[in-house]
Design a protein around this motif. Sequence first.
Motif, PDB file in Angstrom:
ATOM      1  N   VAL A 111      24.542   6.823  18.566  1.00 17.11           N
ATOM      2  CA  VAL A 111      24.041   7.477  17.572  1.00 17.11           C
ATOM      3  C   VAL A 111      23.741   6.521  16.210  1.00 17.11           C
ATOM      4  CG1 VAL A 111      24.385   9.400  16.001  1.00 17.11           C
ATOM      5  CG2 VAL A 111      25.229   9.639  18.371  1.00 17.11           C
ATOM      6  N   ALA A 112      24.655   5.723  16.144  1.00 12.41           N
ATOM      7  CA  ALA A 112      24.680   4.698  15.042  1.00 12.41           C
ATOM      8  C   ALA A 112      23.293   3.946  15.212  1.00 12.41           C
ATOM      9  CB  ALA A 112      25.934   3.738  15.011  1.00 12.41           C
ATOM     10  N   LYS A 113      22.936   3.503  16.643  1.00 10.17           N
ATOM     11  CA  LYS A 113      21.848   2.692  16.741  1.00 10.17           C
ATOM     12  C   LYS A 113      20.512   3.737  16.599  1.00 10.17           C
ATOM     13  CE  LYS A 113      23.928  -0.454  19.907  1.00 10.17           C
ATOM     14  NZ  LYS A 113      23.982  -1.153  21.265  1.00 10.17           N
ATOM     15  N   LEU A 114      20.665   4.957  16.923  1.00  6.53           N
ATOM     16  CA  LEU A 114      19.569   5.826  16.959  1.00  6.53           C
ATOM     17  C   LEU A 114      19.222   5.975  15.660  1.00  6.53           C
ATOM     18  CD1 LEU A 114      17.921   7.834  18.937  1.00  6.53           C
ATOM     19  CD2 LEU A 114      19.611   9.433  18.663  1.00  6.53           C
ATOM     20  N   TYR A 115      20.067   6.106  14.415  1.00  2.71           N
ATOM     21  CA  TYR A 115      20.011   6.208  13.018  1.00  2.71           C
ATOM     22  C   TYR A 115      19.780   5.055  12.300  1.00  2.71           C
ATOM     23  CZ  TYR A 115      19.565  11.264  13.703  1.00  2.71           C
ATOM     24  OH  TYR A 115      19.396  12.724  13.991  1.00  2.71           O
TER      25      TYR A 115
END
Length: 215
Positions: A111-115
């Motif tokens: 999720v950190a990479k996605l956002y």
Amino acid sequence: MEQQLTYTMPRIGDKAPDFDALTTIGQLNFSDYNKGSWVILFSHPADFTPVCTTELSGFAKEKEFFAAHNTKLMGLSIDSIHSHIAWVNAVQEKTGILFEFPIIADIDMKVAKLYGMLQPGESETSAVRAVFMIDPEGKVRLIMYYPLNIGRNMEEIKRTLLALQTSDTNKCAMPLNWEPGKKVIVPAPKTIKALAERKSSNLEMVDWYLALKSI
């Protein structure tokens, strides 16, 4: 030459990327959680750290404010679910404050990479202090980023949420330092007829393109 990792991030106006994640209240699908309400998705660098403890405590203490404004909270850090649960328990035992909102256990950094919460110039293993305000239609409406060592301003987070919601309801814009109760900006006229109507209106006229009103 060392290659620097880069990650994409959603932009204002984009559809918020959907995901499934393990959180402190169980497995959640973001779009289901977002449905029918605003969501403030925010990241912190790590559990059991001083700045993060003050920040998440600040969010928790504003539980009634966010509920009154149809807004859900969702936290994230690159820690395990066991670390999250232990931290939530420790903070409650020491301060009496319970983090009831879900905190994503983003140990795989998905999720950190996605956002775009991982910013290599700051850290490749800890999320920066990102804030995404997402409306009930699932659209990203506001993005804030803070470095690892600077805590966020809760009053500004509340102010900008109210500004977005007030703007949507009244089809207006917000001037510098707008707060509830202050005048808002009326969209500028786009025709000569509209300009004439504005000149004869009761609006507070600074110039033909800048007019304010109370709501």
